[in-house]
Structure formats: C-alpha cells, structure tokens
Motif scaffolding. Structure first.
Motif, mmCIF file in Angstrom:
data_model
loop_
_atom_site.group_PDB
_atom_site.id
_atom_site.type_symbol
_atom_site.label_atom_id
_atom_site.label_comp_id
_atom_site.label_asym_id
_atom_site.label_seq_id
_atom_site.Cartn_x
_atom_site.Cartn_y
_atom_site.Cartn_z
ATOM 1 N N LEU A 156 37.529 39.493 52.359
ATOM 2 C CA LEU A 156 37.800 40.389 53.377
ATOM 3 C C LEU A 156 38.953 41.458 52.964
ATOM 4 C CD1 LEU A 156 37.662 42.155 56.213
ATOM 5 C CD2 LEU A 156 39.171 40.154 57.073
ATOM 6 N N GLN A 157 39.934 40.520 52.130
ATOM 7 C CA GLN A 157 41.031 41.337 51.612
ATOM 8 C C GLN A 157 40.637 42.249 50.410
ATOM 9 O OE1 GLN A 157 43.410 37.559 51.209
ATOM 10 N NE2 GLN A 157 45.055 38.662 52.040
ATOM 11 N N ARG A 158 39.564 41.805 49.527
ATOM 12 C CA ARG A 158 39.381 42.502 48.534
ATOM 13 C C ARG A 158 38.458 43.844 48.796
ATOM 14 N NH1 ARG A 158 37.971 45.635 45.626
ATOM 15 N NH2 ARG A 158 37.284 45.642 43.680
ATOM 16 N N TRP A 159 37.402 43.292 49.546
ATOM 17 C CA TRP A 159 36.357 44.363 49.884
ATOM 18 C C TRP A 159 36.275 44.886 51.378
ATOM 19 C CZ3 TRP A 159 34.351 40.032 46.398
ATOM 20 C CH2 TRP A 159 34.002 40.453 45.233
ATOM 21 N N GLY A 160 37.335 44.539 52.198
ATOM 22 C CA GLY A 160 37.491 44.887 53.354
ATOM 23 C C GLY A 160 38.622 46.121 53.450
ATOM 24 N N ARG A 161 39.667 45.344 52.746
ATOM 25 C CA ARG A 161 40.941 46.178 52.815
ATOM 26 C C ARG A 161 41.288 46.730 51.295
ATOM 27 N NH1 ARG A 161 43.446 47.953 57.183
ATOM 28 N NH2 ARG A 161 45.257 47.249 56.298
ATOM 29 N N SER A 211 43.642 43.670 46.632
ATOM 30 C CA SER A 211 43.355 42.400 45.430
ATOM 31 C C SER A 211 44.411 41.623 45.063
ATOM 32 C CB SER A 211 42.935 43.248 44.369
ATOM 33 O OG SER A 211 41.670 43.883 44.185
ATOM 34 N N ARG A 212 45.590 42.155 45.293
ATOM 35 C CA ARG A 212 46.697 41.299 45.151
ATOM 36 C C ARG A 212 46.794 40.198 46.286
ATOM 37 N NH1 ARG A 212 51.411 45.515 43.155
ATOM 38 N NH2 ARG A 212 50.368 46.825 42.013
ATOM 39 N N GLY A 213 46.579 40.673 47.657
ATOM 40 C CA GLY A 213 46.666 39.676 48.565
ATOM 41 C C GLY A 213 45.571 38.734 48.637
ATOM 42 N N ALA A 214 44.380 39.329 48.248
ATOM 43 C CA ALA A 214 43.267 38.451 47.858
ATOM 44 C C ALA A 214 43.326 37.214 47.161
ATOM 45 C CB ALA A 214 42.097 39.137 47.485
ATOM 46 N N LEU A 215 44.200 37.334 45.834
ATOM 47 C CA LEU A 215 44.704 36.562 44.974
ATOM 48 C C LEU A 215 45.327 35.498 45.509
ATOM 49 C CD1 LEU A 215 44.024 35.553 41.918
ATOM 50 C CD2 LEU A 215 45.710 37.143 41.150
ATOM 51 N N HIS A 230 35.169 30.929 41.930
ATOM 52 C CA HIS A 230 35.202 31.512 40.561
ATOM 53 C C HIS A 230 34.521 32.838 40.539
ATOM 54 C CE1 HIS A 230 36.963 28.145 38.409
ATOM 55 N NE2 HIS A 230 36.004 27.153 38.964
ATOM 56 N N ALA A 231 33.504 33.007 41.270
ATOM 57 C CA ALA A 231 32.836 34.441 41.461
ATOM 58 C C ALA A 231 34.128 35.483 41.997
ATOM 59 C CB ALA A 231 31.662 34.241 42.375
ATOM 60 N N LEU A 232 34.587 34.991 43.074
ATOM 61 C CA LEU A 232 35.450 36.067 43.607
ATOM 62 C C LEU A 232 36.654 36.188 42.602
ATOM 63 C CD1 LEU A 232 36.517 37.646 45.773
ATOM 64 C CD2 LEU A 232 37.310 35.751 46.702
ATOM 65 N N ALA A 233 37.234 35.117 42.238
ATOM 66 C CA ALA A 233 38.530 35.248 40.999
ATOM 67 C C ALA A 233 37.896 36.108 39.979
ATOM 68 C CB ALA A 233 38.653 33.923 40.274
ATOM 69 N N ALA A 234 36.628 35.949 39.247
ATOM 70 C CA ALA A 234 36.139 36.930 38.147
ATOM 71 C C ALA A 234 36.246 38.327 38.839
ATOM 72 C CB ALA A 234 34.753 36.868 37.927
#
Length: 206
Positions: free
Chosen positions: A4-9, A12-16, A40-44
């Motif tokens: 959600l953090q990466r693709w909703g908001r 990327s930093r918060g997602a990591l 791993h897919a999300l980390a990539a």
C-alpha cells in the motif's frame, strides 16, 4: 502495508522500512516460501524505484534472482509479474539500451496470467510507458486513458492521477487543443489531492 505504501501512496522509503524486518526473516529462513517470494518481489521493486536514495539495480537483481528460485516450486503469476515490473523499471531508470531491450515486452507477457485487478492496472501502466518509449504513440495514449479509467473505477487515486497526467502529455504531443490537456491535468490534480496522494515521484506529473 508495504504494498500500500509503495503503490497506494508512492512512499517507497516508508515501504522499505515496513518491509525490512521481513527481509531479515527471509534471510534467516523463517518465512514460508510463498511469503518469502512476496517479500523478495516487493523488495526488487523498491530497489528499482525512482527514489535516488533507494535505487540499487544490484540489490533489485539479487531479490529478483531469489524470487525466481522460489517460483520453481511456488508458481505465482502475480509475483512473476511484479518481478518483470522491477526488471523493466530498473532498466528504464538505468537508461541502458541493452538492458531495456532485454526486458522489453516481458511485463506484457506476464500480464496475461494476472488476475488481481490492481496489479493488472499497475502492469498496464508499465506497458504504456514501454509503448511510448518504442514510439508506439497511439497505443500508449490509448493505454494511459484505459488505465486512468480503470483506476477511477477501483478508486485507485494514485494511479488515476498518474495516468491522467501522462495522458495529458501524450495528447499535447499529438497536438491536441490546450484546453483538453489542461482539463486532464485538472482531473489529475483533483484525483491526487482528493486521494491525499503523497508527494512522490509521480506527483510532479499531476
């Protein structure tokens, strides 16, 4: 939450930060393989994001390799599509011609087996950019419009705003009337602000 953090908001930093504890668990072999695959897919994708403080093609490739190995015994069409998105994004932001050519069209191939509607739209967004880069302008314009419409139906403000903004750029390149482009930009800004969109990379386009 990290998704959600990466693709909703587009944070990327918060997602990591959210994902890091789970990356540690993956490294120690504490996660079920299906969960480790998703991590791993999300980390990539996070390491292939346009954030200059996060972008690291080597780390992204490493997570892709780990995920690919897990896919052998844990087939997952959505995870495979995420990996292709990470590879394409990494190639795009590196700007290496050979790398771009190597991954060209691979998201579209993976997309055919994806069932999750939000992921399908994200992958279609990538395909639209690929088409624009290849000079397939008519297809790119059509796809940006379709993704914006699909995102609006899902209430996916970030992706709607992003694709409306790119659609406005495409229509200007096609010599549309300025009023049309301005209307698209207004709609993009309304979607962005209405969805309380974070000031991520895509915000500048909206």
């Amino acid at each position: 939450l990290s998704h959600l953090q990466r693709w909703g908001r587009e944070d990327s930093r918060g997602a990591l930060v959210t994902l890091l504890p789970h990356l540690g668990e993956a490294e120690m072999g504490l996660l079920p393989q299906g969960v480790e695959l998703q991590v791993h897919a999300l980390a990539a994708n996070l390491y292939a994001s346009p954030d200059g403080k996060l972008f690291d093609a080597v780390k992204s490739d490493g997570h892709v390799a780990r995920a690919e190995a897990l896919l052998v015994e844990n087939p997952d069409s959505d995870a495979r599509c995420l990996l292709r998105m990470a590879q394409t994004a990494g190639a795009f932001y590196l700007g290496e011609t050979e790398r771009v050519a190597r991954y060209s069209g691979r998201v579209a191939e993976a997309l055919t087996h994806v069932t999750d509607p939000a992921l399908r739209l994200l992958a279609e967004d990538v395909c639209a950019h690929e088409e624009a880069i290849r000079g397939e302008t008519t297809q790119a314009t059509r796809r940006f419009r379709e993704v914006a419409q699909g995102a609006a139906r899902l209430g996916y403000a970030f992706l709607e705003a992003r694709n409306l903004a790119f659609l406005a750029q495409r229509r200007l390149d096609e010599a549309c009337e300025p009023e049309e482009a301005l209307l698209l930009v207004r709609r993009a800004r309304e979607a962005a602000y209405g969805g309380r969109m974070a000031r991520g990379f895509s915000f500048i386009f909206a």
